[in-house]
Design a protein around this motif. Sequence first.
Motif, PDB file in Angstrom:
ATOM      1  N   UNK A   1       0.843  -1.212   0.000  1.00 33.49           N
ATOM      2  CA  UNK A   1       0.000   0.000   0.000  1.00 33.49           C
ATOM      3  C   UNK A   1       0.871   1.251   0.000  1.00 33.49           C
ATOM      4  N   UNK A   2       1.941   1.234   0.816  1.00 31.70           N
ATOM      5  CA  UNK A   2       2.816   2.409   0.866  1.00 31.70           C
ATOM      6  C   UNK A   2       3.465   2.660  -0.498  1.00 31.70           C
ATOM      7  N   UNK A   3       3.977   1.585  -1.099  1.00 34.52           N
ATOM      8  CA  UNK A   3       4.637   1.755  -2.404  1.00 34.52           C
ATOM      9  C   UNK A   3       3.636   2.236  -3.459  1.00 34.52           C
ATOM     10  N   UNK A   4       2.411   1.721  -3.365  1.00 39.99           N
ATOM     11  CA  UNK A   4       1.393   2.097  -4.361  1.00 39.99           C
ATOM     12  C   UNK A   4       0.910   3.528  -4.164  1.00 39.99           C
ATOM     13  N   UNK A   5       1.163   4.107  -3.000  1.00 40.33           N
ATOM     14  CA  UNK A   5       0.705   5.488  -2.731  1.00 40.33           C
ATOM     15  C   UNK A   5       1.610   6.525  -3.403  1.00 40.33           C
ATOM     16  N   UNK A   6       2.800   6.096  -3.855  1.00 39.81           N
ATOM     17  CA  UNK A   6       3.703   7.044  -4.538  1.00 39.81           C
ATOM     18  C   UNK A   6       3.299   7.094  -6.014  1.00 39.81           C
ATOM     19  N   UNK A   7       2.972   8.308  -6.483  1.00 40.48           N
ATOM     20  CA  UNK A   7       2.556   8.404  -7.888  1.00 40.48           C
ATOM     21  C   UNK A   7       3.397   9.467  -8.613  1.00 40.48           C
ATOM     22  N   UNK A   8       3.313   9.439  -9.901  1.00 40.77           N
ATOM     23  CA  UNK A   8       4.217  10.259 -10.733  1.00 40.77           C
ATOM     24  C   UNK A   8       3.461  11.029 -11.807  1.00 40.77           C
ATOM     25  N   UNK A   9       4.015  12.204 -12.162  1.00 40.44           N
ATOM     26  CA  UNK A   9       3.605  12.921 -13.377  1.00 40.44           C
ATOM     27  C   UNK A   9       4.426  12.382 -14.547  1.00 40.44           C
ATOM     28  N   UNK A  10       3.868  12.564 -15.731  1.00 36.66           N
ATOM     29  CA  UNK A  10       4.654  12.331 -16.945  1.00 36.66           C
ATOM     30  C   UNK A  10       5.307  13.645 -17.379  1.00 36.66           C
ATOM     31  N   UNK A  11       6.319  13.539 -18.219  1.00 33.83           N
ATOM     32  CA  UNK A  11       6.926  14.766 -18.759  1.00 33.83           C
ATOM     33  C   UNK A  11       7.416  14.523 -20.186  1.00 33.83           C
ATOM     34  N   UNK A  12       6.939  15.370 -21.083  1.00 34.76           N
ATOM     35  CA  UNK A  12       7.459  15.373 -22.456  1.00 34.76           C
ATOM     36  C   UNK A  12       8.608  16.369 -22.514  1.00 34.76           C
ATOM     37  N   UNK A  13       9.785  15.906 -22.909  1.00 36.60           N
ATOM     38  CA  UNK A  13      10.960  16.779 -22.990  1.00 36.60           C
ATOM     39  C   UNK A  13      11.403  16.871 -24.445  1.00 36.60           C
ATOM     40  N   UNK A  14      11.627  18.090 -24.906  1.00 33.90           N
ATOM     41  CA  UNK A  14      12.093  18.293 -26.274  1.00 33.90           C
ATOM     42  C   UNK A  14      13.514  18.840 -26.237  1.00 33.90           C
TER      43      UNK A  14
ATOM     44  N   UNK B   1       8.000   8.692 -18.582  1.00 37.43           N
ATOM     45  CA  UNK B   1       6.704   8.195 -18.082  1.00 37.43           C
ATOM     46  C   UNK B   1       6.585   8.421 -16.574  1.00 37.43           C
ATOM     47  N   UNK B   2       7.661   8.168 -15.861  1.00 41.65           N
ATOM     48  CA  UNK B   2       7.681   8.394 -14.403  1.00 41.65           C
ATOM     49  C   UNK B   2       8.679   9.529 -14.171  1.00 41.65           C
ATOM     50  N   UNK B   3       8.218  10.765 -14.379  1.00 44.49           N
ATOM     51  CA  UNK B   3       9.154  11.899 -14.396  1.00 44.49           C
ATOM     52  C   UNK B   3       9.420  12.441 -13.000  1.00 44.49           C
ATOM     53  N   UNK B   4       8.389  12.928 -12.358  1.00 40.84           N
ATOM     54  CA  UNK B   4       8.542  13.539 -11.032  1.00 40.84           C
ATOM     55  C   UNK B   4       7.363  13.098 -10.197  1.00 40.84           C
ATOM     56  N   UNK B   5       7.592  12.936  -8.893  1.00 43.16           N
ATOM     57  CA  UNK B   5       6.504  12.401  -8.078  1.00 43.16           C
ATOM     58  C   UNK B   5       5.412  13.453  -7.874  1.00 43.16           C
ATOM     59  N   UNK B   6       4.169  12.973  -7.930  1.00 44.22           N
ATOM     60  CA  UNK B   6       3.020  13.843  -7.652  1.00 44.22           C
ATOM     61  C   UNK B   6       2.473  13.554  -6.261  1.00 44.22           C
ATOM     62  N   UNK B   7       2.779  12.414  -5.671  1.00 42.71           N
ATOM     63  CA  UNK B   7       2.368  12.095  -4.288  1.00 42.71           C
ATOM     64  C   UNK B   7       3.495  11.335  -3.610  1.00 42.71           C
ATOM     65  N   UNK B   8       3.877  11.809  -2.427  1.00 47.79           N
ATOM     66  CA  UNK B   8       4.970  11.176  -1.670  1.00 47.79           C
ATOM     67  C   UNK B   8       4.393  10.447  -0.448  1.00 47.79           C
ATOM     68  N   UNK B   9       5.223   9.640   0.194  1.00 48.65           N
ATOM     69  CA  UNK B   9       4.857   9.050   1.486  1.00 48.65           C
ATOM     70  C   UNK B   9       5.818   9.611   2.541  1.00 48.65           C
ATOM     71  N   UNK B  10       5.430   9.618   3.827  1.00 47.35           N
ATOM     72  CA  UNK B  10       6.294  10.251   4.828  1.00 47.35           C
ATOM     73  C   UNK B  10       7.586   9.478   5.107  1.00 47.35           C
ATOM     74  N   UNK B  11       7.590   8.156   4.933  1.00 44.45           N
ATOM     75  CA  UNK B  11       8.761   7.349   5.297  1.00 44.45           C
ATOM     76  C   UNK B  11       9.907   7.576   4.307  1.00 44.45           C
ATOM     77  N   UNK B  12      11.137   7.706   4.827  1.00 41.44           N
ATOM     78  CA  UNK B  12      12.319   7.859   3.954  1.00 41.44           C
ATOM     79  C   UNK B  12      12.663   6.543   3.262  1.00 41.44           C
ATOM     80  N   UNK B  13      12.294   5.426   3.848  1.00 41.09           N
ATOM     81  CA  UNK B  13      12.462   4.125   3.191  1.00 41.09           C
ATOM     82  C   UNK B  13      11.408   3.181   3.754  1.00 41.09           C
ATOM     83  N   UNK B  14      11.187   2.071   3.041  1.00 46.08           N
ATOM     84  CA  UNK B  14      10.252   1.042   3.509  1.00 46.08           C
ATOM     85  C   UNK B  14      11.034  -0.266   3.575  1.00 46.08           C
TER      86      UNK B  14
END
Length: 323
Positions: free
Chosen positions: A172-185, A270-283
């Motif tokens: 659940x913790x790993x699945x809570x981290x989500x990402x934006x996409x980014x098109x780079x030219x 596809x996984x450019x920058x995180x849009x949702x983080x979790x509080x733990x520094x590691x799991x």
Amino acid sequence: MAEQKAEKVIVLGSGLAGLAAATCLKEKGHSVLVLDKGAVPGGRVASRRIGPALFDHGLQHFHAESPEFSSALGSWNDAGIISRWAVPASEPGPHYRVPGGMRQLMRRLAGGLPVRQSCRVLAVSSDREGWRLGLDDGTEETASALVIAIPAPQAVGLFEAGGAQLPGEARDSLSAISYHRCLAVMARLGGPSGIADGALPCGPEPVAWVADNHAKGVSGEPGALTLLAGPEFSRQYWELGDDLVAFRLFGCVQARLGQPLGEYHVKRWRLARVSATIPERHIAPDLSHPVVFAGEGFGGDRSEGAWLSGLSAGRWMAGRLAA
Ligand SMILES: Cc1cc2nc3c(=O)[nH]c(=O)nc-3n(C[C@H](O)[C@H](O)[C@H](O)COP(=O)(O)OP(=O)(O)OC[C@H]3O[C@@H](n4cnc5c(N)ncnc54)[C@H](O)[C@@H]3O)c2cc1C
């Protein structure tokens, strides 16, 4: 340097998080092997050559909010690997670039470590002896302990592919981290862009960022631009062909550049920058053999989040193996 210990630790991912973890473990005397599917170390800290021009097409600049990352940036600055960059940015504090391109920094960070690039891990499983990693060349790597420093959705996928069960809470913790996409030219102009500071204030949509890699000290050739689309543009136009992506983005800033668009390439993060983080520094789920997950999104975003998470995972693993 501490005495070398027997257990082999595999660090998966040679991005900032993986290299921070591997360096920490090596300094504590552990036998480490870093595996990464990319041709060179760095992950999203990347540079690419197109003809005579060089582009930073992933991470654009560093800045620190924490004393620990500030100290890392300070030591890289003192070593002459990074340098201050007076870039227009909303965040306070000094910003840094890498003369000669971001890949120079990642080469230096990976330099003292055993790193195997161009090696994609397809599945993670375990048996009585330890972890087994199935690779894309049909072979296997085994290890007593694992640091997984790849984007969280990919990490979950590797465990599923190998049939290794992750406890529900860790999943659940790993699945809570989500990402934006980014098109780079990456765009070569006919001549200098006229961007005095090396970057144009933009964004957040449709163009989030434009940097001139020549003014930044990355490319020898003038007029080598990196354009990054905002998350909404990237989501909406992800499937569009390269020509349309490049012309639409360039069209938004062309009047400020005074040069026509020449050769260009589009990179899809596809996984450019995180849009949702979790509080733990590691799991670190409680499994039959030691494993810890880290990367951007664990306790923070950006390069700083990735670096601090990698360090946190490396320290946890060193403590676990010493216990
Ligand atoms: C376009 C863009 C611009 C950015 N700009 C900035 C910025 O200006 N400032 C900032 O601070 N941050 C920025 N970031 C974010 C920054 O790049 C990330 O926070 C950081 O690089 C993440 O590091 P990481 O080690 O967590 O992950 P990654 O860099 O993604 O490293 C993970 C590594 O795992 C490897 N890997 C994945 N799956 C496998 C597998 N199955 N087998 C083997 N290897 C695998 C990958 O090849 C990769 O090298 C930007 C990101 C992007 C994409």
